[in-house]
Motif scaffolding. Structure first.
Motif, mmCIF file in Angstrom:
data_model
loop_
_atom_site.group_PDB
_atom_site.id
_atom_site.type_symbol
_atom_site.label_atom_id
_atom_site.label_comp_id
_atom_site.label_asym_id
_atom_site.label_seq_id
_atom_site.Cartn_x
_atom_site.Cartn_y
_atom_site.Cartn_z
ATOM 1 N N GLU A 280 0.835 -1.205 0.000
ATOM 2 C CA GLU A 280 0.000 0.000 0.000
ATOM 3 C C GLU A 280 0.863 1.245 0.000
ATOM 4 O OE1 GLU A 280 -3.290 0.336 2.728
ATOM 5 O OE2 GLU A 280 -3.629 -1.833 2.708
ATOM 6 N N PHE B 120 5.731 5.405 2.024
ATOM 7 C CA PHE B 120 5.458 6.819 2.316
ATOM 8 C C PHE B 120 6.482 7.695 1.597
ATOM 9 C CE2 PHE B 120 4.169 4.187 5.818
ATOM 10 C CZ PHE B 120 2.965 4.713 6.263
ATOM 11 N N GLU C 22 0.754 5.543 0.775
ATOM 12 C CA GLU C 22 0.001 6.717 1.238
ATOM 13 C C GLU C 22 -0.212 7.621 0.025
ATOM 14 O OE1 GLU C 22 1.765 9.993 2.842
ATOM 15 O OE2 GLU C 22 3.542 9.689 1.657
ATOM 16 N N TYR D 181 4.161 -0.864 3.745
ATOM 17 C CA TYR D 181 3.532 0.422 3.441
ATOM 18 C C TYR D 181 4.598 1.422 2.981
ATOM 19 C CZ TYR D 181 -0.492 -1.474 5.941
ATOM 20 O OH TYR D 181 -1.551 -2.265 6.346
#
Length: 273
Positions: A74, A98, A76, A96
């Protein structure tokens, strides 16, 4: 012990380990942070090995900020929009991504003064760092933004979604420098080359213009030296470097680190070089 690293190529120059380990030590955390050189032609194999090693999180620097994307579960929104990731967190067996570059840069720039709708900003370069900075400025300020690149295509692609922002070549930017109140240098001409070579001539600069370079080592690049000689207010990449690192630390640990300590750790290393 939790393990964190920064990956890149080259990576020897990175001061992220000194900065992050200072905070881990200060907070008494059972964690360590190291740098890892990854060969470009072995990226896929090496990144899988790293992600299988039990690591909790990592930073990514040139030239892998875009190449990491397919390996993440995933992103952001800012990382997705910029197409570049500089911070990765493993949580519940998911990865994740970023991007703390843009926000970290903007926080540093606004240490000089707030950015207003009267500002006209020039960003030179259209790579991953440039796009993250462009998006942070676009989303959090009302300034007019121009992106200039050696070939205008990438700059056009970056600014096409907004009528108030523009693209041009570096040559056009040089001719129109007096129109800008802030000039941000993001082109990656190489750390050694940046000591003696500026990617843009600043002859037409207006005195009092803010000139900012995202490089922090050397502390004064050729771009910043020329800017200072022409009466500019200058800032190197140290605030961005500290701020993006602090934001990454917070993503990993949930703790807001003391940024003055992080800055001290970097300056100590720079003084020892």
């Amino acid at each position: 012990m939790e393990k964190y690293v920064v990956i890149g190529n080259p990576i020897r120059h990175s001061l992220s380990p000194a900065m992050q380990n200072r905070i881990f030590q200060e907070l008494g955390m059972e964690a360590e942070y190291n740098s890892v050189l990854i060969e470009e032609n072995a990226f896929e194999t090496e990144i899988k090995k790293l992600m299988d090693s039990g690591i909790r999180g990592f930073n990514i620097t040139t030239p892998f900020k875009e190449r990491i994307l397919p390996f993440l579960d995933e992103l952001e929104p800012l990382a997705a929009d910029s197409g570049a990731v500089n911070t990765v967190l493993r949580k519940d067996d998911k990865w994740y991504g970023f991007n703390t570059d843009g926000k970290g840069y903007l926080e540093g720039l606004e240490e000089i003064r707030p950015i207003t709708e009267k500002d006209s900003i020039l960003i030179t370069g259209a790579g991953g760092a440039s796009k993250a900075i462009y998006l942070a400025l676009k989303n959090h300020t009302n300034a007019r933004i121009t992106v200039a690149n050696r070939t205008a295509n990438k700059a056009v692609e970056m600014t096409k979604d907004n009528d108030n922002h523009h693209a041009m070549t570096l040559q056009e930017a040089e001719k129109n420098l007096a129109d800008f109140t802030i000039i941000i240098q993001t082109t990656s001409i190489g750390l050694e080359a940046s000591k003696n070579t500026s990617p843009i001539s600043l002859t037409n600069l207006t005195k009092g213009t803010i000139c900012s370079d995202i490089i922090y080592n050397p502390a004064e690049t050729a771009f910043l030296k020329e800017a200072k000689e022409n009466g500019a207010i200058i800032q190197n990449g140290l605030p961005m470097f500290v701020n993006q690192g602090a934001l990454a630390f917070e993503i990993w640990t949930g703790v807001k680190p003391e940024r003055t300590l992080m800055k001290e750790a970097v300056l100590e290393q720079l003084g020892g070089n």
